[in-house]
Structures are given as C-alpha cells and as structure tokens.
Design a protein around this motif. Structure first.
Motif: not given
Length: 365
Positions: A20-46
């Motif tokens: 029930d999350e639209d990850t477009s917001v996280e995508l907008a907030a994530l800079p290109d080529r970040a060194r290390h991203v950690v994310a709650i897995a959920g369904s994987g769609g996020r």
C-alpha cells in the motif's frame, strides 16, 4: 509495511504481496549512486524502484522470511524476465499469464534454496495464481472490494471509465454514489474491523487529530480529484480487489524504472537480512546514506518511538536521508541532529498514488 519489532501480526505468513505504498516519493528523495541503501523489504515492490538510482549496495531488511523471499523473487524476476513477462508473472495488467506459463517463469529464476522452497509452496497451494494478490493485506482488500461493490454497484465502478480528470470530476459531481461510498469508508475507518481482518490486534493507535472516518474521507477526496481513478492501484484494489487498468500499475512496473533497475543489478551488491532494522543499520559502522523505513516506527512501543532516529545515528553516514511513513499514527521522534527535508518533496508527496501516508524525510546533520 513490515515492522522491525516483533509483533503478532508479522508472523510467518505473507502479509504483503503488492502493498500500500507508492515508492515514487522514496525514489525522488534518493540521490543517484548512493553508497549504501537500507530498506524495509515488504513485498519487494517498495525496494525494486530504488535500484533505478544505481546504489552501490542495497540491503533489504525484514523480520518476516516470507517477505524477504518475495523480495528476492521480485529482484530475481527483474534480472531474468523482460518487462512484459515481469508484469504478467506478478499478475499486473495488461498481459494475463496462464498458471502454466507462470510456473515456467518461476523455474527460470535464480533463487536461494529457502526462498524457492517457501515460494513454491505458496504458488502450488494457489494453483500458480498471480502472487501480487496472495498476501494477507491484498486478500483483505479483496474482501473490502466485494463489500464496496455490493454497496456502490456499477455506479461506483463506472468511475474508472473516465480517462481524464475533467471527465472524472464531472462524473463525481453528477452520478457517483457518494452516500453509499461513505458507508464503505465507515467500514474502512473502523479500527476494530481492520484489527479483526488484518492486524490481529496490532493496528497502531491513532494519534492524528479527527476521526478515522474523517481522515479516510479526506484521503479519498484527494484520490478522486488528484488523477483519474484508473491510475491509482490502491483505488483499483478498493473497487475491484485487483488491478484491471495498466495505467495504475505500481512504479515497479514503469518501463523506465524497470530498465534502469535492471541495469543497476549488474553492479549493485544486494543482500537480504532477517532482523531488526535498527540493529542492522547500527552495525554498518556509519555507511548507510539512505534508509527507507516504511511505517516501522509506528509499531514501536514506548520510548523507542521517540528515540529511533537517535538510535540509528551510529549507522548513518553524514547527510544520510531517512524516510518514514505514518498512516493514522505518525511518530514524533527526537530530531536533534536531523533536518526535516519533507517540504522539498511536497510535489512528489502530493502525487503519491495511495494518499494513505504522512511521509517524513530527515537528513542527518
């Protein structure tokens, strides 16, 4: 929406298969080529869309092994399947995939032994049905959609015939069954009902002002007037229990996002960790420069709800960004040493396709 703290709801069943999350917001907030991203897995769609930014390392964390297995499935499918195959394999329109073809696709995927075993049991038990609708949340949405259709009938479903916002607003003004839909909202806004159907007593206690019913009226008013209903996968779940219009497919299905994420898999180091996300981040030694927490903090109890940002500090790199979501409950953490970036992403938040969330974006100073 899988939490990093142990709870009755987050047991060893598949809770989210679409989410029930639209990850477009996280995508907008994530800079290109970040060194290390950690994310709650959920369904994987996020998680999948975050790969489109080509991070050096992506760590998928969840306390639920079925959610991690499904995340692994999505990324394995991303690597092995063409875009049209991927959408059909999961169960998204426009291409319908037969159970036999879905099984053939599954056999092609490179999966760990535990993930393959877990997912194979799930697929076989369902007759190789689309996995996007096999989660507990998605089954609950299917139940609510049947109630919705009983109450609003064809008049409710005709909302999706509008192909532009002007036509939709005209239909809402003239023919949509508002009174009957308000009965659906009363059910959706009933915490006791959601606790019974979905959360097994773990529904976070509301701390937003106003009634849950009033909050849901606001959410759906925004959704109805923000974009054509057929472009919202959440509205499709509420009215149909599944996706029927490809315009509303989640961002993981966006062809450009899919292509960029697929290219990134050639270089991004991906790992799957079952555990408490706070401890996982703390143990990185300060390498994490982007953390997508979903609504994990809304399930924290007592002081942890206020202290979680401070507890994360040892694992965060300078200028790291932390994204949290809250639905009827929004944590108010100690932000000492953090700057609130949310206003800079207001446009992305306004266009988020579910409108269910209060989203906060913090930057470590």
């Amino acid at each position: 929406m899988s939490t990093g703290s142990q709870a009755t709801y987050f047991d060893e069943q598949l809770n989210y298969s679409l989410g029930d999350e639209d990850t477009s917001v996280e995508l907008a907030a994530l800079p290109d080529r970040a060194r290390h991203v950690v994310a709650i897995a959920g369904s994987g769609g996020r998680v999948l869309p975050l790969l489109a930014r080509s991070p050096g390392k992506l760590t998928c964390v969840d306390i639920s092994s079925p959610q991690l297995a499904l995340t692994e499935l999505r990324l394995a499918a991303l690597r092995a399947l063409e875009h049209e195959e991927y959408t059909g394999f999961l169960g998204y329109p426009p291409r319908a995939m037969t159970p036999a073809s879905r099984e053939q696709c599954f056999r092609r995927l490179a999966l760990s032994t535990p993930a393959r075993s877990s997912l194979e049991r799930l697929f076989e038990a369902s007759g190789w049905a689309p996995i996007a609708y096999l989660g507990r949340f998605e089954k609950t949405m299917a139940t609510l959609s049947r109630v919705n259709r009983l109450m609003t009938g064809q008049a409710g479903q005709r909302l999706f015939e509008a192909t532009d916002l002007e036509a939709q607003r005209a239909y809402l003004a003239s023919s949509f069954p508002h009174a009957r839909f308000r009965m659906v909202l009363a059910l959706l806004g009933n915490a006791a009902v959601l606790n019974s159907l979905l959360y097994k007593g773990e529904f976070p206690k509301k701390n937003l002002p106003g009634s849950a019913y009033g909050i849901y009226r606001g959410i759906f008013d925004r959704l109805f007037h923000q974009a054509p209903a057929r472009e919202s996968y959440f509205l499709q779940l509420i009215f149909f229990g599944q996706l029927r219009h490809a315009e509303g497919n989640p961002i993981e299905c966006d062809p450009d996002v899919y292509a960029r994420a697929r290219r990134a898999l050639e270089e991004t180091e991906v790992s799957y960790v079952r555990g408490d996300v706070l401890e996982v981040v703390r143990q990185t030694g300060g390498t994490v420069d982007f953390l997508s927490l979903s609504d994990v903090p809304t399930f924290f109890k007592g002081p942890l709800e206020q202290d979680f940002l401070q507890r994360l500090r040892p694992g965060l790199a300078p200028d790291a960004r932390v994204v949290t979501r809250g639905h009827l409950r929004v944590p108010r953490p100690d932000t000492s040493g953090f700057e609130l970036l949310s206003p800079a992403f207001k446009e992305a938040m306004d266009m988020e396709r579910t409108q269910l969330w209060q989203i906060q974006i913090y930057r470590a100073r």
